[in-house]
Design a protein around this motif. Structure first.
Motif, short mmCIF file in Angstrom:
data_model
loop_
_atom_site.label_atom_id
_atom_site.label_comp_id
_atom_site.label_asym_id
_atom_site.label_seq_id
_atom_site.Cartn_x
_atom_site.Cartn_y
_atom_site.Cartn_z
N ALA A 32 4.10 -3.21 -0.20
CA ALA A 32 4.45 -3.05 -1.30
C ALA A 32 4.44 -2.10 -2.57
N LYS A 33 3.19 -1.31 -2.14
CA LYS A 33 2.74 0.21 -2.83
C LYS A 33 3.56 1.48 -2.53
N SER A 34 4.09 1.59 -1.14
CA SER A 34 5.01 2.12 0.06
C SER A 34 3.19 2.92 0.25
N LEU A 35 2.48 2.26 1.14
CA LEU A 35 1.58 3.07 1.22
C LEU A 35 1.88 2.28 3.20
N ASP A 36 1.86 3.42 3.86
CA ASP A 36 2.16 2.91 5.48
C ASP A 36 0.17 2.22 6.38
N PRO A 37 0.01 1.06 6.56
CA PRO A 37 -0.65 0.93 7.12
C PRO A 37 -1.54 1.37 8.22
N GLU A 38 -0.80 1.69 8.88
CA GLU A 38 -0.28 2.27 10.01
C GLU A 38 -1.28 3.25 10.95
#
Length: 157
Positions: A108-114
């Protein structure tokens, strides 16, 4: 200036100030230690009083109050709870893990968890802290597991 190139007067002033500051810190540490000992003495007496009143109380089971975490640059007030509610509504059989909520929040924050592993860990820790607070308020329940793999269910929407 002296023959060796140093400014003796300046060094003397600096040295005196450092000595004064050191003495002040030693005094403050001694005062803090006295204060800490007073608090330990009070805690000892409170513990003995509780045991005398009700010996069945398991004092080691009473959770300690912890300092509230620092504010996150990623979340506004109440936003983590919103992500938890979303995960509870969207999850299979309305259960979820803090990992799943962290992934949802990061996307949702446009961050990649990977690739943003440090941010993911921070998100997951904050979400787990919020889940434990919501459990105390009986908003969620912990079903099974520990840490980031624990399964949670939303009780109130």
């Amino acid at each position: 200036m002296s023959d060796d190139g140093s400014n003796h007067q300046s060094n003397k002033i600096t040295s005196n100030e450092l000595i004064r500051r050191r003495k002040d810190l030693i005094f403050e540490i001694a005062e803090d230690e006295k204060s800490l000992q007073r608090k330990r003495d009070i805690l000892f007496h409170i513990t003995d009083t509780i045991k005398a009143i009700d010996p069945r109380v398991r004092l080691e089971a009473i959770p300690a109050r912890h300092r509230r975490g620092t504010k996150s640059p990623y979340f506004a007030h109440g936003e983590i709870s919103g992500f938890i509610y979303d995960a509870g509504r969207e999850g299979a059989d309305h259960t979820f893990t803090s990992n799943e909520v962290a992934t949802l929040a990061m996307r949702a924050k446009s961050l990649d968890p990977e690739t943003k592993l440090a941010e993911f860990k921070d998100f997951e820790n904050r979400i787990r802290l919020q889940l434990n607070a919501m459990r105390r308020d009986q908003t969620v329940e912990k079903l099974d597991g520990r840490g980031r793999e624990a399964r949670w269910r939303l009780l109130k929407t």
